[in-house]
Design a protein around this motif. Sequence first.
Motif, mmCIF file in Angstrom:
data_model
loop_
_atom_site.group_PDB
_atom_site.id
_atom_site.type_symbol
_atom_site.label_atom_id
_atom_site.label_comp_id
_atom_site.label_asym_id
_atom_site.label_seq_id
_atom_site.Cartn_x
_atom_site.Cartn_y
_atom_site.Cartn_z
ATOM 1 N N ALA B 402 -33.201 -8.264 41.456
ATOM 2 C CA ALA B 402 -31.836 -7.718 41.453
ATOM 3 C C ALA B 402 -31.772 -6.378 40.720
ATOM 4 O O ALA B 402 -30.695 -5.907 40.385
ATOM 5 C CB ALA B 402 -30.894 -8.729 40.807
ATOM 6 N N ARG B 403 -32.931 -5.766 40.437
ATOM 7 C CA ARG B 403 -32.945 -4.540 39.626
ATOM 8 C C ARG B 403 -32.137 -3.414 40.276
ATOM 9 O O ARG B 403 -31.320 -2.762 39.632
ATOM 10 C CB ARG B 403 -34.386 -4.079 39.400
ATOM 11 N N GLU B 405 -29.807 -3.513 42.612
ATOM 12 C CA GLU B 405 -28.368 -3.814 42.693
ATOM 13 C C GLU B 405 -27.729 -3.701 41.311
ATOM 14 O O GLU B 405 -26.649 -3.115 41.167
ATOM 15 C CB GLU B 405 -28.160 -5.228 43.254
ATOM 16 N N THR B 406 -28.412 -4.237 40.282
ATOM 17 C CA THR B 406 -27.880 -4.172 38.915
ATOM 18 C C THR B 406 -27.700 -2.718 38.495
ATOM 19 O O THR B 406 -26.663 -2.337 37.947
ATOM 20 C CB THR B 406 -28.861 -4.862 37.937
ATOM 21 N N ALA B 410 -24.109 -0.928 37.982
ATOM 22 C CA ALA B 410 -23.853 -0.466 36.613
ATOM 23 C C ALA B 410 -23.442 0.998 36.601
ATOM 24 O O ALA B 410 -22.482 1.377 35.918
ATOM 25 C CB ALA B 410 -25.105 -0.672 35.769
ATOM 26 N N LEU B 501 -31.131 1.834 32.348
ATOM 27 C CA LEU B 501 -30.943 0.399 32.127
ATOM 28 C C LEU B 501 -31.075 0.079 30.634
ATOM 29 O O LEU B 501 -30.399 -0.816 30.131
ATOM 30 C CB LEU B 501 -31.953 -0.404 32.955
ATOM 31 N N SER B 505 -28.246 -1.838 28.472
ATOM 32 C CA SER B 505 -28.498 -3.083 27.749
ATOM 33 C C SER B 505 -28.064 -2.939 26.282
ATOM 34 O O SER B 505 -27.554 -3.878 25.686
ATOM 35 C CB SER B 505 -29.968 -3.491 27.843
#
Lengths: 164, 512
Positions: B402-403, B405-406, B410, B501, B505
């Motif tokens: 899902a990288r 899409e995430t 985001a 990312l 996070s």
Amino acid sequence: MKKSTRLIVAIFLVVILSVTAIGVWAAPARVGTVPVLSENISAGLSEVVNIGTGTVSVQADASSGGSMNIEKIADPSTKIGLPPEGWVFLLDQALKVTISNGLMNSVHICVPQAPDMVTKTTVFHYWNPENSTWTPIPTEVTGENPPMICGTGSAEGHYALLGK
Amino acid sequence: MPCSGSNSQRQSFIIKVRQRISSLALFISPSHTALFHEVSMVLIIGTVYGCTLAPGLTWANGGTDGGDLITAAATHGVAHPSGYPLYLLLAELFQWIPAGTLAFRTNLLSVVCAITASVFLYRVTCLILDGKPYNRLASWGSALLFGFSHLVWSQAVITEVYALQTLLTALIFYLAFFNRQWRYQDIVCGLVGGLALGNHLTSLLLIPLLFWKTEEFVPGTKRRTFLRAIGILIGTLIYLILPLRAIQNPPVSWNNPTTLSSLFQLITGQIYQGYFTLLYLPDRLRGLAGLFIDQFNAIGMAVGFFSLLGGRISLRKNIPLFWVFLSSCCFALVYGTFDSYVYVIPAVMVFSIWIAGGIQEIVDILSSNRKLSQPAIYLALLLAIAYQIFSTIPTVDASKDARAETFGIAVMQSVPENSLVFTGDDESTFALWYFHFALKQRPDITVISADLLQFPWYQRTLEYTYPDLIVPDSGSFTVESIRRNNSTRPYYVIDNYRNYLNILSKINSKNQ
């Protein structure tokens, strides 16, 4: 060829392949679909040159036809020189700035501040060929999303972003 | 009399239709065993692929180009060189399926192509081993092993052009080895070759197969060669859809192929021509050995070599197989991208045929000596295939990736209104194209690839895609100059998706 001989040769070939095989596919670090900029970029003296998401610009007294050349040099610690004690190269490369047909006043290099640089002291350095050391140059962090780290040098030569 | 005249016309029409159908049936119809094999292949491969298929946009299995291909198809645009016109047309068809996300529907094209390629490989192998006992059984087993080989499977569950290329390769093999005459055979052969060129330029390596005589005597050779050449030319005309798409000013329009020279540069992949290098040859030769062992494991390799050394496949049939094997391996070795190993797929296909020859011979020996029953042979093959599936699945499963899409979601949710978003790597550029252009999210923002700014065609694309963007002079299109010209707009630089990312996070952990 007899079946038993074929079987032995087939097994022998597989053993040879297994012994020599490696599990990685050798390739450059970043050659993708979007072509990265050339390792060697030439431009007019008044232009702002893209280096990925960063930029290089030169202020110069240009005679007609003056130009600059920006060369990316990978592995600067081996090809140019080791960083001062406690400092590390933050990018994988140094930049060699050279001028033709013009007199340079200053060179301005900006790169985006990556998250892993936020907690570090980041300073652009110039490679002083006379005493073979990396010398810090005025550096400031400007803007946001992300901030840009910009260094201003005054001579042709090698520049690199160092951090500690 | 007119009535009897029309009757005879009708009868002759019916006879003609029957002849056409029978000639078509000659091309398609398999025996009952073959039908069982093909249906079982579709069910087994389809089920396993379905379980590991990426549910949306994915970066798994080297699929970073997925965002570019999906967006180019969805916006009637032009994908990266060589443009992939056949792929774009088929992807658009699949994007009409009323289920799942746009990316999922495009991923389905790869699944269908890879399954069909395995079925055609089964038919090819049956033709090559024709007349030998257990030829169908061996072909079935090796085609399943091919379908579950790491390379093929990895490309079957993501959006990429290689599953379609695998199907076209299998089709060209089939047409090359199918020797019975049927109507329009030559023109169809050429057409498939031309369409294959319309999917990937490496199809050039397959074109000699269409002119190779796998039988001793083929009548009317000159005429047939001419017809096949004409077919290839007609097939390559599919590239003409690229200028037709480009003139509509799509947001993704690589090379903007509205002139002959820009179309030529696009088709010939001019921007990638510098990637050819011998620099990695020694390491890649060792990597190639590892790659083949990875596809079929040591036992499969030994079976293939056993067959190859036996000479059971005639030289006339083996010469084109050797050509494809060697040429595709050589191309992969000297093309300097990180994912050039995918060009080995035709060689993997050839090795599967050799494995089939080995299986056929081993089953023949075992059954004649020990009276091995057919169910026992099927069971042994199924166990080998099950082992292949379970050993390969951890490395190719894209269903949980899902990288992309995430990342895309985001960015779309976090960047302020009217932002300029500069991207650096393929992952961030193509993922944002997908969300911004294909899914039409965040029309207020401007997505700019920093590395593409060096190309005049991209500068033009930005000008017509974002009329509100204040663009610099054509000579100074840089991140800095665009920022300066649009200084009232917030900007983001996503040099590398991993950095972004990381930022997210940290923000999320602070918020929690």
